[in-house]
Every structure is written in C-alpha cells, then in structure tokens.
Design a protein around this motif. Structure first.
Motif, PDB file in Angstrom:
ATOM      1  N   LEU A 136       0.899  -1.182   0.154  1.00 37.99           N
ATOM      2  CA  LEU A 136       0.152   0.232   0.495  1.00 37.99           C
ATOM      3  C   LEU A 136       0.808   0.978   0.201  1.00 37.99           C
ATOM      4  CD1 LEU A 136      -2.884   0.937   0.427  1.00 37.99           C
ATOM      5  CD2 LEU A 136      -2.435   0.881   2.976  1.00 37.99           C
ATOM      6  N   LEU A 137       0.375   2.193  -1.066  1.00 40.30           N
ATOM      7  CA  LEU A 137       1.128   3.288  -1.502  1.00 40.30           C
ATOM      8  C   LEU A 137       0.623   4.355  -0.629  1.00 40.30           C
ATOM      9  CD1 LEU A 137       2.730   2.975  -4.535  1.00 40.30           C
ATOM     10  CD2 LEU A 137       3.953   2.395  -2.296  1.00 40.30           C
ATOM     11  N   LYS A 138       1.249   5.515   0.504  1.00 42.47           N
ATOM     12  CA  LYS A 138       0.235   6.083   1.378  1.00 42.47           C
ATOM     13  C   LYS A 138       1.257   7.980   0.311  1.00 42.47           C
ATOM     14  CE  LYS A 138      -0.671   8.604   4.650  1.00 42.47           C
ATOM     15  NZ  LYS A 138      -0.512   9.311   6.934  1.00 42.47           N
TER      16      LYS A 138
ATOM     17  N   MET B  73      -2.400   1.425  -4.016  1.00 41.91           N
ATOM     18  CA  MET B  73      -2.176  -0.608  -4.431  1.00 41.91           C
ATOM     19  C   MET B  73      -1.311  -0.665  -6.057  1.00 41.91           C
ATOM     20  SD  MET B  73      -4.764  -1.825  -2.831  1.00 41.91           S
ATOM     21  CE  MET B  73      -6.180  -1.413  -1.715  1.00 41.91           C
ATOM     22  N   PRO B  74       0.179  -0.797  -5.516  1.00 40.66           N
ATOM     23  CA  PRO B  74       1.040  -0.896  -7.348  1.00 40.66           C
ATOM     24  C   PRO B  74       0.907  -2.369  -7.364  1.00 40.66           C
ATOM     25  CG  PRO B  74       2.009  -0.678  -4.981  1.00 40.66           C
ATOM     26  CD  PRO B  74       0.611  -0.839  -4.465  1.00 40.66           C
ATOM     27  N   HIS B  75       0.311  -3.215  -8.561  1.00 45.79           N
ATOM     28  CA  HIS B  75       0.229  -4.059  -8.649  1.00 45.79           C
ATOM     29  C   HIS B  75       1.800  -4.135  -9.474  1.00 45.79           C
ATOM     30  CE1 HIS B  75       0.365  -2.748 -12.740  1.00 45.79           C
ATOM     31  NE2 HIS B  75      -0.471  -1.841 -12.841  1.00 45.79           N
TER      32      HIS B  75
ATOM     33  N   TRP C 193      -5.947  -4.805  -6.384  1.00 45.58           N
ATOM     34  CA  TRP C 193      -5.301  -5.819  -6.270  1.00 45.58           C
ATOM     35  C   TRP C 193      -4.866  -6.722  -6.838  1.00 45.58           C
ATOM     36  CZ3 TRP C 193      -3.994 -10.709  -3.770  1.00 45.58           C
ATOM     37  CH2 TRP C 193      -3.629 -10.379  -2.965  1.00 45.58           C
ATOM     38  N   GLY C 194      -3.143  -6.644  -6.856  1.00 39.23           N
ATOM     39  CA  GLY C 194      -2.664  -8.138  -6.787  1.00 39.23           C
ATOM     40  C   GLY C 194      -1.653  -8.024  -8.350  1.00 39.23           C
ATOM     41  N   ALA C 195      -0.951  -8.806  -8.037  1.00 39.18           N
ATOM     42  CA  ALA C 195       0.137  -9.138  -9.378  1.00 39.18           C
ATOM     43  C   ALA C 195      -0.593  -9.211 -10.682  1.00 39.18           C
ATOM     44  CB  ALA C 195       1.136  -9.798  -9.669  1.00 39.18           C
TER      45      ALA C 195
END
Length: 1463
Positions: A380-382, A398-400, A681-683
């Motif tokens: 999680l990037l804030k 949310m970086p995938h 979310w998720g790759a």
C-alpha cells in the motif's frame, strides 16, 4: 490402443526419445502424439511424439524409450505398456515454464524458440536445444486445464514462460528503525531477515543450482531534527534533502556485495551480521566532529524510508542492459527486504516514474516483508499529502507492479498459536491516566451525550458509500473534500473519516490506472454533516456560483471526487480499467482450477466447500450466475463467452471455492459498461484479496520461485484497446515497406553483393526486433475488431480490407501499440501512440553511498528519468533491418535526435603474459610494483601478434603458404639497415616459435635489390612468386596482387640494400604517387598508411598477359565496411626528439630516455604530451561483422565492429562489437572464439564496461558504483622544497607531476588505454590506464590547460582537477564533488593543493569466470585484485618509505646521466 513390450535405450544409441516400428502400429504417422502407460499404474501417462519411424531392433511389438524418460515416468523395462494415439487438443498445454542457466537469451530468441516448439511434445525436465545448441533450456513445469501436468503438447496458444537461473539480482535490505525491534518470537527483525529469509533464500539457490550475479545493499534514511539549514555545519550541507513536510534528511547506502557470484553464500551472511552491529551508529553519527554541534539524527521507520528511490537506483543499472551486455546472464530482479508491513509513504510523482520505468523495462520487483502481515491489503502506497489544508484527504495506491511476499519463521510458541497481526503501540506512562480517574467532575471518561451511538450514525453504510464507484453517466466535475473527524480509532495512518462538510476542494487523481468515470455520488444528506456533535467541520456558506447548476446547498446530493477512494480493508470491490500495463506480466502466471490466473504463493484459508460470504446482489451485478450452487463440481464450470474486448476465447469460471472470484468484475467475465476491468489489488488482477489470504498455515507466503528462478518478461500479453479508446486516446500513423523494391535499389549501388532478406524474413525480423526492445505480442484478440479499428483517411490501405493472405501481428509496450501487416510483398507498420503522453520526468536525487573497498560514505547524485518510448525511430530501424544494415542506415546513438537501442560489447586487447604477474601470483610476500618497462622486443612481439590477429581472425584472410610473409620480428622497430637477409630470415624463423615455413622454399638467397633500383624493378621483385612480398588470397572484394602495407615495408628492408624504415616508407609513397600501387579499394586519394592496410599492384601498360586481373571495388566506403584496417604506430614519447624525420614507428619506450632517466626528470619534455591525447584521440572506424560464423542460426544475422584506427604496442587496443539483429549466444560464441585464439597471438582479450569509472558526472553511470580514491602522499618527497619540481621551469610542473604519476602506475603494470567513454564528451583531459591483466582501471586526474579548452585560467590555489567536469549550477562544483570528499576528517576549507594529488581506481566488473583462461590465471582473480589495491595504496602512502625510495632512485639516475654528459 495396443500393448507393446517396453525396452529402454541410452541417448548415445539414438538421440530420439522414442523408437517405434510403423508395421507394429498400423495407421501411425510421423508427428503423431502417443501416450505410453502401464495398465496397472496410476502414475502420469507419458506422451511422446513420433519423430523417426524406425525399428528398435528388438523383435516385434517392442517400443524403445530413452532411459532417463522411462525413469522419470516410472516405466519398467520389459514390462507391458499400452500405446495409444491421442488427440492433440486433449493434451494441449496452457502454459510451460522453461528454465535456463549461464546464458544470455534475448527476447527475440525466446519468440523464435517458441515458434520452433509449437506442435512438439514436452515432458518434465526435457532438455531443449535450439540454434545448433547455442540456446539450451529445460522444461520445469507445465499447466493444462488448471492443473500441473507431467507432459503435454505445445500449441499456438500455449504461453511459454522463461525463467533464468542466472539473473542480475539486487537485494536491498532496508535498515529502518524496526530492524532493531523484536518480533513475537523474540528475534530481532534483522535476524529474521538475514539468518531467516536470506539464509533460506541462499539454500534454495544452492539446491536449484541458481548462479545469480548479486549486489547486496543496506539502505536507510536519516532524519535530522532541525528547522532551518543554518543549524547544520558546512560539511553537512552537501547532501541534505528536504521532504514535503520540511524535514531535513539524508539517504545512506552501504554496498556490501557488488556484482558477485558465489557458490557458497554463508560468508556473506557473516559479513552482513558484522555490518549490522555498527550500521546505525556509523550512519547516525557520521557527521559528528569534535567541538561541533550538529542536529540530532534519527533513523526513519520503514514506511518513511527511501523505498522508491532504491528501486530507481537499480533501474538506472537495468536500463542499460544493452550497453554492457553480459553473455552469461539473463533477467533482472530487484528485491527489497523490509522489516515493515508493506506500507510506504511516497511521493506521487516518483511513484509514477517508478511504475512506468519498472513496467516498461520489464524488471521483476519483489518486496519481502519480515514484519507481520497487516489486516489490510498490501503493498500500500500512501501519497505524501502536500496540501496544508487540514481537511485534505489522504490518498492511497496499491501497486500491482510489486510482487509481495511475507516471510515468517516456522518457530512455534509453546503456549499459543495466535499470531498478532497489529503492532502494539509503545507503552505510555501511567500519569495521565491516574489524573483522569482522580478528576471527579468527569465521572466517566466521556460524557454520555458527547459519545455517539451507532444508532445516530451508521459507519458501515457510510463506508459502503465512500468506497462505491461513482455512476458512469453523470458529467459533473466538481469535487468536494471531506473534513477530518474527531479521531475514530483506526489502523495507524488510516483513520475512518466522517461524511463531508460542504466545502469544495480540488484533488489530483491518484493512480492513472484507476477507473475514473467522473460523476456525483450521494454520500449523505447535508443535515448529517452539520448536526454532528463535536464536528470540526467549518460550516462556511457555499458560494452558489461555484457549483454546477445541478447542485445547490439544500438536501441535494453533495458532489465529490469522481473516483472511488481505495479501502485497503476491502480492496476486492475496487476494479480498475484494464490497461496494457496491468496485463504486462500476467502471462507468467498459470491458470488455476477456476480458470483465473493465480499466484502460487497466495492461497485462501477458507475451506473449499464453504460458500463465499457475499451478498447475492453482487453476483447478479457481475453477471456471474448462481446456477452452480456453492460447491465445485469437477467438470461443470459454467462457461461464459466473453463480450469484453480482451479475449475471444472461452474461459472456465467457477462461482465459488478455493479462489473465490465472486464480488469482482474480472477481466474476463465482466460485461459491466462493456469495459474490461481488473481487480485493483494483486499482480494478476484476477485473484481476490481477503483478510484470510494465507499460505497453507500463514499469511501471504514467500514467492520463492520468483526469487530463485525469476521469470523473464513474457513475450505475449492480451490487452488491446477497444475501438472507442483507439479513436479518442490514440494518434495513428503508418508507413509501408516494400523490401523487394528497397533491396533492388540498394543492390544497384552496392559494391559487394549480399543476399537480401526476403519479404517474409524482413517481416519476421521486424517483429523480432520489437520484441527484443521490450514489446510484447498481443494474443487472443478478436481479428475483425482490430482490422476495423483503424482505417486512415488515405486510399484504403490493405489493412482495411481484411485480405485472407494477410499475416498480422499486434505488439505493445506501455501505451504504444504497433500493428504489422504483410499483404503480398507489402509490409504495413501501423503505430498507435497516446494522444496525451505522460509528461517527461527528471528527478534529481542526492545520496551518500559506501561501496566495497571505500572508506567513507561519499556524496553522489543521480537522475531518474522516464524514457519517451513514443519517440523511438522505428522507421529508421525498420529500414536498417530491411537493407541488412547497409551503411546508409548505420546504427547511431550519439548526436541523433532519437537514439537507437542496440547491443554493445566492449573489449580490450592486452599483452598476454607478463612475468611480473606470475611472480605476484606465486609469491605472497612480493610487492606489486615490479612490472618492468617493456623492451623494444616486447613491443615488436605485440605488434606482430596484433597483425596476426587482425589478418587471421578479424579479417579472416589467408595468404598462400608458398608466399608466406617474412615475419617482421626484427625489422619492425630497428631503424638501421639490415645486414644480411639470410641471417635475419633464419633468426626470424627461429624466433617465430618454430614456424619454419617462414623461410623461403628453395633456401637459395637471391641477391638483394640495389639501393638505386628503379621503381619498376621493385614492383617486379614484389611480384616474384617466391621472393615477392606475399599477396593475400584473392576474395570477393579484394583485387589481384593485394599486399599489406606494413609487411611491404619489412619486405623492402629485408630485400633492398641499406634500406631504413624511413626510406622504405618513402619508396612506397613514390610507388603510390606514380600509380604503380593503389589502395585495395581502388581509392587513389588514400595516402600510404603503414599498418594493416591493404594495397594492390596496378597492372602496367606493358603487362598484356594479366588476363586474370581482378579489379578493385572502386568504392572506399563499401571496402571499409568489409575489412578492418588499422594503422600501426610506435609508442608515444613524452620527450621532444631532436631529429624531425618521418614518424618513426620505433619511437622510444615511454617512461625513460636512452640513459634510463625517468621522463618526469628529463629536461626536454614535450609540453603537449599530456594533452595530445585529446587531439589525437583515436578515431574509430566501423566495419560490418559476420556474426554467425558457424551457421547455427535459423536466420540471417549480422553486426558491426567499432575499432580503434591506430594501434600502439604500449597501449591497450579497443574494439566494440555492436549488434541488433543477432542472437546473443551466437555473438558470444564469436567473441569467446576470438578470445580463445588471442593467446596464440600473444594477446589476451577482455571485456570492459561502457563506463569504466562510473563517476556520477557521466550520464547513465551506475549509481551504486564509484572509483576508489588513492591519495599520493608527496610530503616526504618535498624535503624542504616548496614544490615537488622546484628547480624546473614552473610551466612544466603539472606535466612533470603527471609523468611522475604515470611512472608509478607503469610500475604497477598499468598501460595506457584511450577509450571512448562518456566522460570524454565533457572535454576532460583525464588519462585512463588499464592493468595488463584487465582487472582494474586507474584514472590520473589532470587539469585541462586553459588555453586549450578555452576555459578561463583558474586561480592557482584551486585544487588540481578543478575544471575536470562541466559545472552545473545545481550541483556543487564537481572538483569538490569527487576527490575532496575522500579526504576524510578536517574542515573542507583548509586543504591545500598537495592533499589532492592522487588516483582514481576502479574494478573491471565485466570480467566473469568465463574470461579466465589457463594462460591468464590472474584475470578475474579476486585475491590478486585485492592485493594489487592494498599494495598500491601502501606505495602511494609511502609505507616502508617505498615512494621515497622510488623518488630517490629516479634522481640518482638523473644525477648519473648528468654526470656522464658533463665529461
């Protein structure tokens, strides 16, 4: 089905996997797939392809299978097996993983290998060879219909995943404050990271045989408690950065291991534990000086650390993979190991840069958390909230593009199996609590009426609305911010927020990929917003005119941002619009049993039978019907036809179970808005997050597979924009290529005919080249859609009428799509690029880093930039391919507006054997400054070896044996006439390591030509069949009677009376003037150049009989594109010579004059010696290179060699191999082949990096590499003098100092190496030296003379290298930048010149094990390298008076010489 007897055979008996006789099985054909199994066994059935139909020779009804396969599939010899022909469709594979090791496999090879494998049968561990064995890989895993299988058939649709066991791996360990905390088992997080995770990782590497090239870096961020810059002392200001909240910080990087490959990593773990003990102390107290106040330093937490910066550091290295192309590794992986929980506070712009770079470059990025997994989705990037307004909202992403793993140790706690997933807050003191209880008036902690019941306000309903996507149809653009509420307990940094008050506030979109249809959204009526008790909302009246007509302040809906905020506690409802970025890596994931792509280290904790806890309306919303109840039945997954635009194939989807995909609009079954969506979310974008996501027993596990054998970027993807998007968001352009016409034109102008590529070959090559540059093939897209999507306005090109003969490929990278169509003999390239490209970024970043063998954390800086992929000049590249690399389309980089990417490999030729190296290797105690000055004979041998190398291996020409060239050993550097030809010939033949064919056949020595012989006589003698000069064998582009210029000179010296080198040269020049000889290209303007240059004898009028005369090409450019021609010069002398004759090849050896006096003490030094390098910087020449010498490839391949135009025997010789259309492994074979042959020419060939010193001033330099500064201690040499060279004219002091330093590096075995490097662009007068073993470089920093470079004269007290680098306003003046920084300790201002004398030393990191030959034991030998550095440092620091002794010896020689001259 038929029963057979099974026998096995060895691979030595037959290379086939299967031998079967056709008569035994009627109807069997070649290429059929058969299954073989024991009727009673339950083991997986073996599938094999019938390749060769032949009798196994063991009687009827037997089949023979290769032994290792039989063992793998547990087939018993001589037992009965059933054989059955199967239908390919039933055994087709969805995906196959191939692993390979110790080789460089380009993406174009991957694609060609894939095509080669289509409709073949593979089984576990099958070894696959391609390109004549140049490419080798092995089958690792196969998936079919949602399960792993042991064998199967590869079809057109099979996805092939390549995994490399030899990658470039960067392991970054975040040394944030949590590293010193304890986990629940009482271990420090550092111990968990190193003794736990890294130890496990290294064990897995060893077990798998992975052999990665690893760099390990410890990194951290230090905050300083200070309000203004003034609070910092001067020496700290250099590297301070300021963050968005005005805090000062510095980033520290400690490189523990740099580009190493070890069999055993246990020593490294030990080294890391040692570094850990002092790390925090050193970093936090780095700036402390006695009697000086500095602000307090604090180590940051993981969340506030330099996470994205670290990823960008590795990207700066990975981006240049084509510059320093290493042939024994493929793949790039950055792993960040953090003690945090996967939450990071980051800058929005840097996030966008990082994301774009990681995705475009196809780099694997893994995040391994050793903290406990939190209860919300991570990573999680804030985003940094730069808005000072209290009411501004925090924004998350949310970086995938980061693959997340949680590492946990398997320790058990005796009394409980509960694992806390939230860190407890630190313990507060008891005082305030007591006070609270004592306060009688309060009675309770909070009065009843101040306290809100859930009945007043329903949080769940509120959450549901905040995180709901806005409806798509509305167009209102106003956004309303929500105000912060009196704090409601929530997870640290993520607090729930109250409904909005009515104040308008504009905000940026957070993630460019989030599905944002703008619109209004009912949150709650405003009476809730105002009537709340204790609200800190400011009830300011809203000015009506700022609102859109649709909304007024009454009870109408309140408008807010047109994008759902991300709820990290339940991200599975958030879907994003599918983009190509989102699908870039998806094809490395196998399809699970439910038909969605799965990441194998994510499992669900819910038992498979239990229904997913989801309200029913979600199902209907997402068009997933409920007919199947809630259990998985094996074969009746409901099947949906997709009507989005991603795939036209059917996919199985189950409505519940192990991977519940209920509440999600998947990329595949979604029909919402007819747009394709993926999970946020998720790759994979297809696997849902739930709080119970665990690996068997624990939270998200570790993706060991990706860390052990990282996947290469897949060559296929499946996203293509829909019609509407193509029209609105993309610019379209196209051009046609007609290879046949283009090549017909070129063939006319070509002097040398090369078979042109056919249209089909060009077409495949265009695809191949795009793949090599990071594009992916788009598969599974509906054909008709794409064809309709683009009809440009001109007369309809072929792409508009779907011609049946057409072949078509779609490719993409980022938001750039290419469509290549072949119709008949026309290739159309259609390019779609974004109408609104991302703005270019350039982020300047300063940091301190400490590399191995350094003493301090040095300041360095780097720029992070995104590449503008839409600017790549594909039209030019396509023509380069089409014309087979014709000279009109040269591979250029410098100076062109749009640089091309092509692969480069730089090599140096160095002298092979130096006895000093051997002595140092054998005797541990010896010093390393024992390298003698090369003698004339040494230099002659080197020149001779170089000429042989050029002739036999680079140019591959032969000379008929009878006219074997007189070897030029003696004659090369001797200016005196040669006495007796016979004597020299005999001497030569002996000196030539026994090559006796150098002597003349008949042994009779003809009388020499008289000194006054006419030119005609000379030419006639040159043509003499046995005594002549020795002609090269006539080949395609060489005329008759071609000879080599330097050999002609030697021949004249041997065959003419009292002929000196100078006379021989002028004699040849006269022949050239009189048009008796001419350059072999037919170009009459070429002067006579001595070296490996080719000339030929022109036919004279009287020569009627020359009927077989072959004319020269008549085209210099074509000739130079075919042949390598090098001028040979003597060593450069720093002394002025009295005689001014023709350039004497002999020259003198550089360091001394005739009496052995060192040059820096001679009176007649050449004032321009230091700077001549810049003027006569070697010109480079380019020539076409035939790469595939052994005809292994399945296509035409070529490359180019860029080589130095002059060879000096006392310098290293550089040659750079460049290619775009060649297979890495085949290029490697060519170069390794040369390197093997070099020792026979007394040379060794070593690879060197594109940027040997990696100074931060050079563009694209490696941010974690830097030279080691070795100071030269001149104080003991001064002995009362004010300057070192007092007594000599002052204007020669700099020059003498330089010659003194050159003499020192010479003693340590370094030779001059004038390489084309990025630093020369800055007009730098620096001199680079390379060690004779190729292991290391030294740079002697010198000042550039002001009148030469047009710079203003510098004041004398400036440091020596003051004008070395161009000064940018932003950066501090560069001289401070490098050398001063190494002088640790004292205040920056009190240096004097003398302290800054020294050398910059750097390692040649391109030398790997592959380059160690038996003849060159020191090359790549680590202990030898470390010893050289240690000894060099000792010498320069005057340990044991060694520097003083050297100085005194030199003066003694001078005194002696002077004495001699006096008599």
């Amino acid at each position: 089905m038929k029963s057979f007897k099974l026998i096995v055979h060895q691979s030595s008996f037959s290379s086939e996997d299967l031998i079967i006789n056709l008569k035994d099985y009627p109807g069997l054909k070649e290429k059929d797939i058969i299954e073989i199994y024991h009727p009673e066994n339950d083991y997986p059935r073996l599938l094999l392809q019938v390749t060769k139909v032949d009798a196994p020779g063991r009687g009827r009804d037997t089949i023979s299978v290769e032994q290792s396969i039989a063992t793998t599939f547990q087939l018993r010899t001589f037992a009965d097996v059933y054989v059955n022909v199967v239908n390919v469709a039933d055994v087709a594979l969805d995906s196959v993983e191939l692993t390979f090791k110790d080789q460089y496999l380009g993406r174009s090879e991957m694609w060609r290998l894939k095509n080669h494998l289509v409709s073949t049968c593979v089984y576990l561990n099958k070894k696959i060879e391609y390109c004549g064995g140049a490419v080798r890989c092995q089958v690792y895993e196969m998936w079919s219909q949602g399960d792993r299988v042991a064998c199967g058939v590869i079809t057109e649709d099979t996805k092939i995943v390549f995994r490399s066991s030899t990658s470039m791996v960067y392991l970054f360990i975040q040394m944030s404050s949590e590293m010193w905390d304890f986990d629940i088992h009482g271990d420090l997080y550092f111990e968990k990271a190193v003794n736990g995770f890294l130890a496990d990782l290294f064990t897995k590497w060893k077990k798998n045989g992975s052999n990665h090239e690893v760099t390990i870096v410890l990194f951290s961020r230090t905050f300083y408690k200070a309000k203004t810059l003034e609070e910092f002392p001067q020496h700290m200001k250099e590297c301070l950065q300021k963050d968005y909240r005005g805090r000062f910080y510095e980033d520290f990087y400690r490189v523990a291991v740099q580009n190493e490959r070890y069999e055993d990593w246990s020593n490294v773990l030990l080294q890391l534990r040692r570094l850990f003990t002092d790390y925090q102390k050193i970093v936090l107290q780095y700036h402390e000086r006695p009697n000086m106040e500095i602000p307090t330093a604090i180590n940051s937490t993981a969340a506030q650390g330099n996470f994205l910066e670290v990823l960008n550091m590795s990207l700066n290295v990975f981006e240049k993979h084509y510059l320093d192309r290493c042939f024994d590794r493929t793949g790039q992986l950055s792993v960040v190991i953090t003690p945090g929980v996967g939450v990071f506070e980051v800058d929005r712009e840097l996030t966008n840069v990082t994301k774009q770079r990681i995705i475009d470059n196809g780099v694997g990025s893994d995040l391994v958390c050793v903290g406990e997994q939190p209860l919300h989705a991570v990573p999680l990037l804030k985003f940094h909230n730069k808005d000072s307004n209290l009411n501004s909202i925090d924004d998350y992403s949310m970086p995938h593009w980061i693959n997340l793993s949680f590492y946990s140790t398997n320790k058990k706690v005796a009394y409980s199996n509960f694992i806390p997933r939230i860190k407890l807050p630190p313990r507060k003191s008891q005082e305030p609590l007591k006070k609270m209880y004592e306060d009688e008036s309060k009675g309770k902690l909070i009065k009843e009426d101040d306290y809100m019941h859930n009945s007043i306000f329903d949080y769940d309903a509120y959450d549901a609305q905040v995180f709901q996507l806005p409806p798509a149809h509305s167009t209102c653009v106003q956004r309303v911010a929500r105000t912060k509420k009196t704090s409601v307990a929530g997870l640290e940094g993520i607090s729930r927020r109250s409904p909005p008050a009515s104040s308008i506030h504009h905000r940026k979109m957070s993630d460019p990929d989030i599905h944002h249809s703008l619109g209004s959204d009912i949150l709650s009526s405003s009476k809730h917003g105002v009537s709340e008790v204790g609200s800190d909302a400011t009830d300011s009246p809203i000015s009506i005119n700022r609102l859109s007509p649709r909304s007024s302040v009454s009870n109408k809906p309140v408008i807010r941002t047109g994008r759902a905020l991300i709820n990290p506690f339940d991200p599975s409802h958030v879907t994003v619009k599918l983009t190509s970025n989102r699908r870039r890596w998806t094809h490395i994931f196998p399809k699970g049993p439910t038909g969605v792509l799965i990441q194998q280290h994510h499992y669900q904790a819910r038992p498979a039978g239990e229904p997913a806890s989801r309200p029913d309306e979600h199902r209907s919303e997402n068009n997933i019907s409920k007919e199947n109840g809630s259990t998985i039945n094996n074969n009746n997954h409901p099947v949906y036809q997709v009507d989005g635009n991603v795939m036209g194939r059917k996919r199985m989807i189950s409505t519940s179970g192990a991977l519940s995909i209920l509440g999600t609009a998947l990329s595949t079954p979604s029909t919402t808005n007819n747009a394709s969506l993926a999970l946020l979310w998720g790759a994979t974008g297809e696997q849902e997050w739930t709080p119970a996501l665990t690996t068997a027993n624990r939270a998200i596990g570790v993706d060991w597979k990706s860390l052990t054998i990282p996947a290469c970027l897949p060559i296929t993807t499946d996203y293509f924009p829909d019609k509407r998007s193509l029209q609105n968001d993309y610019l379209v352009s196209d051009y046609n290529l007609l290879p046949d016409d283009v090549n017909a034109d070129f063939a006319k102008n070509r002097a040398i005919y090369k078979e042109p590529l056919t249209t089909m070959e060009v077409f495949k090559e265009l695809v191949s080249q795009r793949l090599a540059q990071g594009f992916q093939l788009i598969v599974g897209v509906n054909d008709s859609e794409v064809l309709e999507s683009h009809c440009p306005s001109r007369v309809a090109p072929p792409s508009c009428q779907p011609a049946h003969a057409a072949k078509r490929y779609l490719l993409s990278i980022g938001r750039i799509f290419h469509k290549l169509t072949l119709v008949g003999s026309t290739i159309t390239v259609t390019r779609y690029r974004p109408r609104h490209p991302y703005p270019p970024f350039n982020i300047h970043y300063r940091y301190r880093f400490h590399a191995p063998n350094h003493d301090t954390y040095e300041v360095s800086w780097v720029s992070f930039t995104t590449e503008k992929l839409e600017n790549y000049n594909w039209n030019y590249m396509d023509h380069y391919i089409c014309t087979r690399g014709d000279t009109d389309f040269a591979l250029v980089e410098v100076g062109s507006q749009y640089p091309l990417k092509y692969w480069r490999f730089r090599t140096l030729l160095l002298p092979l054997i130096n006895p000093a190296t051997k002595t140092i290797l054998e005797d541990e105690s010896t010093h390393c400054d024992i390298y003698p000055t090369p003698t004339r004979q040494d230099l002659d041998h080197l020149t001779e070896g170089f000429l042989k190398m050029t002739e036999s291996y680079f140019n591959k020409v032969k000379r008929p044996n009878k006219q074997r060239q007189v070897s030029p050993t003696k004659s090369l550097n001797s200016s005196q006439g040669i006495k007796a030809a016979a004597k020299t010939v005999l001497e030569r033949s002996q000196s030539q390591s026994g090559e006796c064919d150098d002597t003349y056949d008949d042994g009779v020595i003809e009388p020499k030509l008289k000194a006054n012989a006419t030119l005609l006589e000379v030419v006639d003698r040159m043509r003499h069949p046995s005594l002549g000069v020795g002609f090269l064998q006539q080949t395609v582009s060489l005329p008759s009677h071609t000879f080599v210029s330097i050999y002609a000179i030697h021949w004249l010296q041997a065959n003419m009376e009292n002929m000196t080198y100078e006379k021989a040269t002028s004699c040849m020049e006269r022949l050239l003037r009189d048009k008796m000889i001419c350059h072999a290209s037919g170009d009459t303007l070429k002067r006579y150049i001595v070296g490996y240059y080719m000339y030929h004898i022109l036919p004279q009028k009287k020569d009627k009989e020359l009927t077989d005369y072959v004319k020269p090409l008549g085209d210099l450019q074509s000739f130079e594109n075919e042949w390598m021609e090098v001028e040979v010069l003597g060593p450069r002398s720093p002394l002025l010579t009295s005689e001014t004759g023709a350039i004497d090849i002999s020259g003198n050896s550089t360091a001394t004059d005739d009496s052995g006096m060192p040059a820096f003490l001679c009176d007649n030094i050449d004032p321009n010696y230091m700077h001549m390098e810049n003027d006569d910087l070697p010109l480079y020449k380019n020539t076409h290179l035939d790469i595939d010498v052994n005809n292994k490839s399945d296509r035409i391949e070529w490359g180019h060699a860029r080589y130095q135009a002059t060879f000096r025997p006392d310098q290293a010789y550089e040659m750079c191999i460049q290619w775009a259309i060649a297979s890495g492994n085949i290029v490697a074979e060519l170069i390794i082949g040369w390197a093997r042959k070099a020792p026979s020419c007394r040379l060794q060939m070593v690879p060197i990096p594109a940027d040997p010193l990696a100074l931060p001033f050079t563009e694209k330099s490696d941010p974690l590499r830097g030279p080691i500064y070795v100071p030269l201690n001149e104080e003991p040499l001064l002995r009362g003098k004010t300057a070192l060279f007092e007594g000599f004219p002052e204007d020669t002091w700099l020059e003498r100092l330089f010659l003194f330093q050159e003499a020192i590096v010479g003693r340590f075995g370094f030779i001059k190496c004038t390489v084309e490097s990025t630093s020369h662009a800055a007009g730098v007068g620096d001199h680079l030296y390379v060690h004779v073993t190729g292991n290391m470089f030294i740079l002697i920093p010198t000042t550039v003379k002001s009148e030469q470079k047009g710079l203003k004269a510098k004041p004398v007290n400036k440091p020596l290298n003051s004008s070395r680098y161009p000064v940018h306003e932003a950066a501090p003046s560069p001289h401070e930048g490098y050398i001063t920084r190494h002088v640790s300790g004292k205040n920056k201002d009190d240096y004097d010149n003398s302290r800054r004398m020294g050398f910059l030393w750097s390692w040649n990191h391109m030398i790997s094990k592959k380059w160690k030959w038996s003849q060159t034991p020191a090359t790549g030998d680590e202990s030898f390298q470390m010893r050289m550095l240690r000894d060099f440092k000792h010498f320069c620091a005057n340990h044991e008076q060694r520097l003083s002794q050297f100085w005194d010896q030199c003066w003694e020689v001078r005194e002696k010489a002077k004495g001699i001259k006096c008599f």
